[in-house]
Design an enzyme around this catalytic site. Structure first.
Site, short mmCIF file in Angstrom:
data_model
loop_
_atom_site.label_atom_id
_atom_site.label_comp_id
_atom_site.label_asym_id
_atom_site.label_seq_id
_atom_site.Cartn_x
_atom_site.Cartn_y
_atom_site.Cartn_z
N LYS A 61 0.83 -1.21 0.00
CA LYS A 61 0.00 0.00 0.00
C LYS A 61 0.87 1.26 0.00
O LYS A 61 0.63 2.18 -0.77
CB LYS A 61 -0.92 0.05 1.23
CG LYS A 61 -1.92 -1.09 1.33
CD LYS A 61 -2.88 -0.89 2.49
CE LYS A 61 -2.23 -0.96 3.85
NZ LYS A 61 -1.72 -2.28 4.26
N ARG B 147 -9.48 0.83 9.10
CA ARG B 147 -9.06 -0.52 9.45
C ARG B 147 -10.12 -1.26 10.25
O ARG B 147 -9.90 -2.41 10.63
CB ARG B 147 -7.80 -0.43 10.29
CG ARG B 147 -6.54 -0.91 9.56
CD ARG B 147 -5.41 -0.66 10.53
NE ARG B 147 -4.22 -1.39 10.28
CZ ARG B 147 -3.14 -0.88 9.68
NH1 ARG B 147 -3.16 0.31 9.16
NH2 ARG B 147 -2.06 -1.60 9.58
N ARG C 162 11.48 -7.15 4.18
CA ARG C 162 11.50 -5.72 4.50
C ARG C 162 12.26 -5.49 5.81
O ARG C 162 13.05 -4.57 5.93
CB ARG C 162 10.05 -5.21 4.63
CG ARG C 162 9.93 -3.75 5.01
CD ARG C 162 8.55 -3.21 4.70
NE ARG C 162 7.59 -3.47 5.76
CZ ARG C 162 6.28 -3.21 5.66
NH1 ARG C 162 5.77 -2.73 4.55
NH2 ARG C 162 5.48 -3.46 6.67
N ARG D 130 11.25 -1.32 11.13
CA ARG D 130 10.05 -1.05 11.90
C ARG D 130 9.96 -2.07 13.03
O ARG D 130 10.17 -3.25 12.82
CB ARG D 130 8.82 -1.19 10.99
CG ARG D 130 8.63 -0.04 10.07
CD ARG D 130 7.49 -0.28 9.12
NE ARG D 130 6.28 -0.77 9.79
CZ ARG D 130 5.08 -0.74 9.23
NH1 ARG D 130 4.93 -0.24 8.01
NH2 ARG D 130 4.04 -1.21 9.86
N ARG E 89 -0.67 -9.21 13.49
CA ARG E 89 -1.21 -8.18 12.60
C ARG E 89 -2.12 -8.81 11.54
O ARG E 89 -3.13 -8.24 11.14
CB ARG E 89 -0.08 -7.38 11.95
CG ARG E 89 0.56 -6.41 12.94
CD ARG E 89 1.88 -5.87 12.44
NE ARG E 89 1.73 -5.01 11.28
CZ ARG E 89 2.71 -4.77 10.42
NH1 ARG E 89 3.89 -5.33 10.56
NH2 ARG E 89 2.51 -3.97 9.41
P1 AMP Z 1 0.73 0.46 9.12
O1 AMP Z 1 1.96 1.29 8.92
O2 AMP Z 1 -0.46 0.99 8.35
O3 AMP Z 1 0.97 -1.00 8.88
O4 AMP Z 1 0.33 0.61 10.67
C1 AMP Z 1 1.20 0.21 11.70
C2 AMP Z 1 0.43 0.06 13.01
O5 AMP Z 1 -0.17 1.32 13.36
C3 AMP Z 1 -0.74 -0.92 12.97
O6 AMP Z 1 -0.31 -2.25 13.20
C4 AMP Z 1 -1.63 -0.38 14.09
O7 AMP Z 1 -1.11 -0.73 15.37
C5 AMP Z 1 -1.47 1.13 13.92
N1 AMP Z 1 -2.47 1.68 12.98
C6 AMP Z 1 -2.22 2.27 11.78
N2 AMP Z 1 -3.35 2.67 11.19
C7 AMP Z 1 -4.36 2.34 12.03
C8 AMP Z 1 -5.77 2.47 11.97
N3 AMP Z 1 -6.38 3.02 10.92
N4 AMP Z 1 -6.49 2.00 13.03
C9 AMP Z 1 -5.89 1.44 14.11
N5 AMP Z 1 -4.57 1.27 14.21
C10 AMP Z 1 -3.80 1.71 13.19
#
Ligand code: AMP
Length: 190
Positions: free
Chosen positions: A13, A88, A127, A135, A146
């Protein structure tokens, strides 16, 4: 143009969002990036978020919705935006529509980047091994959680957009260029 890029962790994404914002002259809104900035700046929100993100769980909807509401009303969003990693949960999707309606806006299209689970795990492990700024949540234990959270809390969002006739799916197992082309075709940009 207002878009949602949808897909499991590791679907690409973020990579696709960065390509699309250049082509379409719109901004990327990644709730994950916004939260990581808060963590880096050691704000109270960042401290709370890091304990949740480190487990691969979701940040409460109220926090996310207030972040999004502030962000999409900024002037750089006038020409459009790509939501990456948001919504999400079904609740986030429904609340987003309420906010957009009050602003007289609407999501044009939702693009699902479809990738099977085995490939995802390989990609994220790769990654993690390649990234200099690894990360904290890119390791196999947290990743498993996740993916469980994605299947349980996030997949229902797909049905929501399907029922609204906004959902378009592209094959995310192809190379990066081909995925971008398929997305641009969906947007009638190619
Ligand atoms: P991402 O970079 O989008 O994979 O997000 C990393 C982490 O941030 C996720 O595993 C969640 O813990 C938190 N997170 C990101 N976006 C959201 C969202 N829209 N709702 C809830 N938690 C989020």
């Amino acid at each position: 143009m207002k878009l949602i890029l949808f897909g499991p962790p590791g679907a690409g994404k973020g990579t696709q969002a960065k390509i699309l914002i250049e082509k379409l002259n719109i901004v990327q809104i990644s709730t994950g990036d916004m939260l990581r900035d808060e963590v880096k700046s050691k704000t109270p929100l960042g401290k709370l978020a890091s304990s949740i993100m480190d487990k691969g769980d979701l940040i409460p909807d109220e926090i996310i919705m207030s972040m999004i509401e502030k962000r999409i009303t900024k002037s750089d969003c006038k020409n459009g935006f790509i939501l990456d990693g948001f919504p999400r949960t079904l609740n986030q999707a429904v609340e987003l529509d309420v906010i957009l309606k009050s602003l007289n806006l609407k999501i044009d299209k939702v693009i699902e980047i479809n990738v099977n689970e085995d490939l995802l795990i390989n990609r994220i492990v790769k990654r993690a091994s390649e990234s200099k700024t690894t990360r904290d949540d890119d390791n196999s234990e947290i990743l498993k959680n996740r993916i469980i959270v994605y299947n349980k809390d996030t997949l229902p969002v797909l049905d929501y957009y399907k029922s609204l006739n906004k959902l378009n799916t592209v094959d995310g197992t192809q190379d990066i260029d081909k995925v971008s082309k398929d997305i641009l075709k969906v947007l009638n940009w190619l």
